[in-house]
Design an enzyme around this catalytic site. Structure first.
Site, PDB file in Angstrom:
ATOM      1  CB  CYS A   4      20.097  32.747  29.732  1.00  0.00           C
ATOM      2  SG  CYS A   4      19.728  31.058  29.034  1.00  0.00           S
ATOM      3  CB  CYS A  58      17.322  32.646  27.272  1.00  0.00           C
ATOM      4  SG  CYS A  58      17.577  31.517  28.562  1.00  0.00           S
ATOM      5  CG  ASP A  59      18.443  36.366  26.296  1.00  0.00           C
ATOM      6  OD1 ASP A  59      17.006  36.291  26.154  1.00  0.00           O
ATOM      7  OD2 ASP A  59      18.455  36.648  27.590  1.00  0.00           O
TER       8      ASP A  59
END
Length: 346
Positions: free
Chosen positions: A141, A144-145
């Site tokens: 992701c 997300c990261d």
């Protein structure tokens, strides 16, 4: 929970899945005194447990570990009366009411309403050390990261729309982004492919695959071994005994963009509608209702687009509220029918 002569104990609400969507649904359902039963599934907590740090979840300005966020959510749900069981649904029947669920431990349970929050599983590529380093520089992701990789050189694995979306997002943070694809042309849509191909900070390694990831949980990802073959699909060529070119590269992050698989196997063949990719189909409009009255969807299992912890939590609360309203309406109808029957007998 009620008793039924034919089926025994009947739950008001069963929630399948214990990720953010399931936990959010559990909190709301428990606070409504519905005494939800949460089936945790084979990987309690879902994909968020693979994320070491969550920085974009509202209310945690310093960030929070994915596992800690899940543990807090479970404790919150338990505080209000939710029960948890480590089991997986292997089969579901919606032909009769209450609904019948067959579990992996051999148990059969029944429920008036069902919230499907079983999530989706990211496809992995099978590279050496990916198990050890998932969440430590390997991610599924970018949203997300990606911000953790400012100034890094990163790889994106894949050739479809998911990979192009990952690459385009990462280009905002990373020093360089290299898309690694096992063929010599992309599977992505024309629009997404053009955006990525024309981007100055995105490079492509064609007919190439990821064989091994270098690094440790202490140091994170430090590099990777890539293999290539002029005819593409080099891993297959290597397994067949053919020669392939091998190259070690230094990178600080690796992102898998090879898609997600919704965890809906137990719904296949039932009367609940799934889309062509297996995601749970919900009715049009702002609702979590599905084609079967009393079955509701939440989180990645019904959301192929956003796939964020915060959106999963939101749809989890929506599903619980929708289930509560649906149960109240059914109870009101049953009460009215009972009164009418008594009046008719008089």
């Amino acid at each position: 929970m009620s008793e039924d002569e034919r089926t025994g104990p009947v739950h008001d609400v069963v929630i399948v899945g214990s990720g953010v969507a399931g936990l959010s649904a559990a909190v709301y359902a428990a606070r409504a005194d519905l005494e939800p039963l949460v089936l945790e599934g084979p990987e309690p907590g879902g994909q968020l447990t693979l994320t070491t740090e969550v920085e974009n979840y509202l209310g945690f300005p310093e960030g929070i570990g994915g596992m800690e966020l899940i543990q807090r959510g479970k404790a919150q749900a338990e505080r209000f009366g939710a029960a948890f069981r480590h089991a997986t649904v292997e089969d579901a029947s919606f032909d009769d009411r209450p609904f019948e669920l067959s579990l992996s431990n051999g148990e059969t349970i029944h429920t008036r309403a069902l919230i499907v929050a079983s999530g989706a599983s990211a496809r992995w590529v099978g590279a050496e050390n990916e198990d050890e380093l998932m969440g430590y520089g390997v991610s599924t992701c970018a949203t997300c990261d990606g911000a953790f990789h400012r100034g890094d050189d990163v790889l994106v694995i894949g050739g479809g729309d998911s990979a192009m979306e990952e690459a385009l997002f990462l280009a905002k943070f990373a020093d360089s982004v290299t898309v690694v694809h096992r063929r010599d042309e992309l599977r992505a849509s024309e629009v997404m492919a053009r955006r990525a191909l024309e981007h100055d900070d995105i490079a492509f390694r064609w007919n190439t695959e990821l064989l091994e990831i270098h690094g440790s949980q202490d140091d994170g990802v430090t590099g990777a071994t890539l293999i290539s073959h002029p005819d593409g699909r080099p891993t297959e060529k290597l397994e067949a005994g053919e020669d392939v070119d091998s190259q070690a590269v230094e990178v600080g992050g690796i992102f898998y963009g090879v898609g997600h698989v919704p965890n809906t196997e137990y719904l296949e063949g039932t009367t609940v509608d799934l889309d062509s990719d297996g995601h749970l189909a919900t009715l049009e409009g702002m609702t979590t209702e599905t084609s079967v009255a009393g079955v509701f969807g939440a989180g990645d299992v019904m959301d192929p687009d956003y796939r964020q912890a915060i959106t999963s939590a939101g749809t989890g609360s929506m599903a619980a509220l929708d289930a509560e309203q649906w149960l109240d309406e059914r109870d009101a109808v049953a009460d009215a029918a009972a009164v009418a029957e008594l009046e008719a007998d008089d």
